[in-house]
Design a protein around this motif. Structure first.
Motif, PDB file in Angstrom:
ATOM      1  N   THR A 124       0.834  -1.193   0.000  1.00  0.00           N
ATOM      2  CA  THR A 124       0.000   0.000   0.000  1.00  0.00           C
ATOM      3  C   THR A 124       0.869   1.244   0.000  1.00  0.00           C
ATOM      4  N   LEU A 125       0.259   2.342  -0.349  1.00  0.00           N
ATOM      5  CA  LEU A 125       0.975   3.615  -0.384  1.00  0.00           C
ATOM      6  C   LEU A 125       1.482   3.989   1.011  1.00  0.00           C
ATOM      7  N   LEU A 126       0.688   3.732   2.031  1.00  0.00           N
ATOM      8  CA  LEU A 126       1.094   4.027   3.407  1.00  0.00           C
ATOM      9  C   LEU A 126       2.323   3.209   3.804  1.00  0.00           C
ATOM     10  N   ARG A 137       4.579   2.002   1.800  1.00  0.00           N
ATOM     11  CA  ARG A 137       5.719   2.507   1.039  1.00  0.00           C
ATOM     12  C   ARG A 137       6.238   3.798   1.659  1.00  0.00           C
ATOM     13  N   ASP A 138       5.322   4.677   2.081  1.00  0.00           N
ATOM     14  CA  ASP A 138       5.734   5.917   2.741  1.00  0.00           C
ATOM     15  C   ASP A 138       6.507   5.633   4.020  1.00  0.00           C
ATOM     16  N   GLN A 139       6.029   4.688   4.809  1.00  0.00           N
ATOM     17  CA  GLN A 139       6.699   4.336   6.050  1.00  0.00           C
ATOM     18  C   GLN A 139       8.084   3.749   5.771  1.00  0.00           C
ATOM     19  N   GLU A 140       8.170   2.918   4.742  1.00  0.00           N
ATOM     20  CA  GLU A 140       9.446   2.329   4.358  1.00  0.00           C
ATOM     21  C   GLU A 140      10.428   3.416   3.918  1.00  0.00           C
ATOM     22  N   ASN A 141       9.958   4.366   3.146  1.00  0.00           N
ATOM     23  CA  ASN A 141      10.816   5.466   2.691  1.00  0.00           C
ATOM     24  C   ASN A 141      11.268   6.334   3.860  1.00  0.00           C
ATOM     25  N   MET A 142      10.388   6.552   4.832  1.00  0.00           N
ATOM     26  CA  MET A 142      10.760   7.339   6.005  1.00  0.00           C
ATOM     27  C   MET A 142      11.847   6.625   6.805  1.00  0.00           C
TER      28      MET A 142
END
Length: 64
Positions: A2-4, A6-11
């Motif tokens: 999910t987009l969320l 992926r965002d958490q992984e990038n952070m």
């Protein structure tokens, strides 16, 4: 993924990159300023909560 997620992984990646950069700068600055290698080892381990193995790896990488 999910987009969320992926965002958490990038952070998390960004945080790790910043931590790595901080460790690198601390070690390189200490060397340039003439700080004793053993003192720098202890300080970087303390500041970044590293075990001896991790501190040895970082010192080997950045204390040139």
């Amino acid at each position: 993924m999910t987009l969320l997620m992926r965002d958490q992984e990038n952070m998390e990646k960004g945080k790790q990159q910043e931590r790595e950069r901080g460790i690198k700068l601390m070690i390189e600055s200490g060397k340039e300023l003439g700080v004793d290698r053993n003192i720098m080892f202890a300080k970087v381990a303390e500041k970044y909560n590293l075990d001896d193995k991790e501190a040895v790896e970082y010192m080997g990488r950045y204390w040139r």
